[in-house]
Structures are given as structure tokens and as C-alpha cells.
Scaffold this motif. Structure first.
Motif, PDB file in Angstrom:
ATOM      1  N   ARG A 218       0.843  -1.197   0.000  1.00  0.00           N
ATOM      2  CA  ARG A 218       0.000   0.000   0.000  1.00  0.00           C
ATOM      3  C   ARG A 218       0.876   1.244   0.000  1.00  0.00           C
ATOM      4  N   LEU A 219       0.573   2.145  -0.923  1.00  0.00           N
ATOM      5  CA  LEU A 219       1.188   3.460  -0.952  1.00  0.00           C
ATOM      6  C   LEU A 219       0.117   4.484  -0.621  1.00  0.00           C
ATOM      7  N   SER A 220       0.421   5.374   0.319  1.00  0.00           N
ATOM      8  CA  SER A 220      -0.537   6.403   0.721  1.00  0.00           C
ATOM      9  C   SER A 220       0.182   7.731   0.860  1.00  0.00           C
ATOM     10  N   ILE A 221      -0.383   8.776   0.254  1.00  0.00           N
ATOM     11  CA  ILE A 221       0.152  10.127   0.358  1.00  0.00           C
ATOM     12  C   ILE A 221      -0.912  10.981   1.030  1.00  0.00           C
ATOM     13  N   GLU A 222      -0.626  11.453   2.246  1.00  0.00           N
ATOM     14  CA  GLU A 222      -1.658  12.011   3.124  1.00  0.00           C
ATOM     15  C   GLU A 222      -1.250  13.349   3.721  1.00  0.00           C
ATOM     16  N   ARG A 223      -2.260  14.170   4.017  1.00  0.00           N
ATOM     17  CA  ARG A 223      -2.090  15.332   4.868  1.00  0.00           C
ATOM     18  C   ARG A 223      -3.078  15.163   6.026  1.00  0.00           C
ATOM     19  N   PHE A 224      -2.598  15.221   7.264  1.00  0.00           N
ATOM     20  CA  PHE A 224      -3.447  14.916   8.407  1.00  0.00           C
ATOM     21  C   PHE A 224      -4.126  16.138   9.016  1.00  0.00           C
TER      22      PHE A 224
END
Length: 265
Positions: A218-224
Motif C-alpha cells: 500500500r502506498l498512501s500520500i496524506e495530509r493529516f
């Protein structure tokens, strides 16, 4: 007819899982089972479920209602709404289970999001999160039920660039998709390929690794948080793989992410 507004936003996902309802229920309510598909660490008491992914990414949820093997409602503490708004809101996630002939229909309903723009990224992140995590649950129960998961997790924190720029640097022109099959010539000089389960450029890629114990990548690019830095997470969740081997994979990925995005340690 009532016009839907942002304040009415609800995440509603249904999965059919080839597993008895008893097993799906345990995967949602027991700490050891949760760790086999969802967080890195879990703790379950009679009143609360605590989940952690490290790097200060933690969920604390109160168990509000339980109907054994049929219904579970969890309410979120105030730390969630305070990320994006000073106005108190009670977020909650509900799980509805229906089993028949060793097949379980699981419906996940997550609601309580604010309508303000500050909620947009949290709402979208949770929506995408349940999309991928529900597939992780399905994969675990259908292919690796009862086995402990070992995770290789590499992550970095970036700023000043867009999701697309981060995605392009990592993926480039090295990803090939044909229907529900993918093949990716990764930065760690290995080709990952298998069944494509969730794809959302420029933020999400989830697929099986058919030549590596039917693991999940899994690749995830996030801003929290609004205006915050963007995080890149690269996961491999494997079953029946020696921990030493997974630690080496984690090291390779971390070194490559640091090199790609010029992170110094």
C-alpha cells in the motif's frame, strides 16, 4: 427532496467477505485480530478501542453500542474534531454485519463530519482510508485468517510540494495497469505485481504482491491537518514472512524514500 450539503457527508462502504460472520466480528473487536489487518498496535477494553499506527497517528474510540455479531458503534474522542475545528462534533463509525452461508456482508458507515472547508481533507482521507482498510480486512480473512501480520513501513514527511509532484517522483512512468492487474518497477529495484485492489492517483495504490507470499502493498500520500505537511507511507503487510526479512525491506524503502525526497537524517 432535501438538498444534500457538506454537513451531511457520510462515508458508506459495503464489502462482501468470504468468511463467517463470527470471524469478521472478531476481526473488528479483538486487539490481536485488529493488528492482523488494521493498525500496528491495538488495545481493546470493555469501554474503548485504541489503535496506533506510530508517528503520533492514534485513534481512541469509545464503544457506544454492541449487538454481538450484528452491530458495533464507536464514537471518537474530541482529539479528532480539534484537528480541524474548535467546534465540538461527535464523529462515529458503525459496522453492520449480516452472515449467510459463511459469507459476511459488512457495511461501514462513518459520519459526523463538519461542512466547513477545513474538514475536507479529513473527510477525504477517512473515505479513502476505509476504502483501502476494508479491502485489507477482506484480504486477511479470505487468504491469511488466523495468521499474524508483519509490517514493513517506511514513511517521510514533506512540505512545499503537491500530491502530484510527490506521486510522479515515486511512480513516474513505471506503473503498468491492465484491468485489475498491476505491475510496478519500484524504486527498490524490484517489480511488484498482482491484483490491483484500490487505485487513486495521486494518493493511493493498493495491490497484492503475488510473488511475495500474497502480501499486500500500500502506498498512501496524506495530509493529516489543514495546511500541514504531506506524509508518504509505503507499507508491506505480510503473513508467514520472517521479521528479519521484513525489517530489511523496511530499511530499503526508508533509504530510497529519503534519497528520492532529499530527507537527511
Amino acid at each position: 427532496m432535501k438538498k444534500e450539503t457538506k454537513a451531511d457527508r457520510v462515508i458508506d462502504i459495503t464489502r462482501s467477505i468470504n468468511s463467517p460472520v463470527k470471524a469478521v466480528w472478531k476481526a473488528l473487536t479483538e486487539a490481536k485480530e485488529l493488528e492482523r489487518w488494521f493498525p500496528l498496535k491495538a488495545n481493546v477494553t470493555g469501554e474503548e478501542i485504541q489503535l496506533s499506527w506510530g508517528s503520533d497517528v492514534n485513534w481512541h474510540m469509545e464503544i457506544e453500542e454492541v449487538k454481538e455479531e450484528e452491530y458495533l458503534r464507536l464514537g471518537y474522542d474530541e482529539s479528532h474534531h480539534r484537528i480541524v475545528s474548535a467546534v465540538p462534533r461527535r464523529l462515529a463509525v458503525e459496522f453492520f454485519l449480516h452472515g449467510k452461508d459463511d459469507v459476511t456482508t459488512l457495511r461501514i458507515v462513518h459520519k459526523g463530519f463538519g461542512g466547513e472547508e477545513s474538514w475536507d481533507e479529513m473527510y477525504d482521507g477517512v473515505r479513502r482510508g476505509w476504502g483501502t482498510e476494508s479491502l485489507s480486512l477482506k484480504h486477511y480473512l479470505e487468504h491469511h485468517a488466523g495468521k499474524d501480520r508483519i509490517v514493513a513501513l517506511a514513511s517521510i514527511q514533506t512540505d512545499g510540494v503537491s500530491y502530484q509532484e510527490l506521486w510522479d517522483k515515486l511512480i513516474g512512468g513505471h506503473l503498468r495497469i491492465n484491468g485489475n492487474h498491476y505491475a510496478w518497477d519500484t524504486p527498490v529495484d524490484e517489480t511488484y505485481e498482482g491484483r490491483l485492489m484500490f487505485y487513486n492517483e495521486p494518493q493511493d495504490l493498493l495491490g497484492t504482491m503475488q510473488d511475495f507470499h500474497n502480501s499486500l502493498f500500500r502506498l498512501s500520500i496524506e495530509r493529516f491537518a489543514p495546511g500541514g505537511d504531506i506524509y508518504i507511507w509505503a507499507w508491506i503487510g505480510a503473513y508467514g514472512v520472517p521479521e528479519k526479512e521484513m525489517k530489511e525491506l523496511e530499511k530499503q524503502w526508508q533509504e530510497k524514500l529519503n534519497l528520492l525526497y532529499h530527507v537527511q537524517h
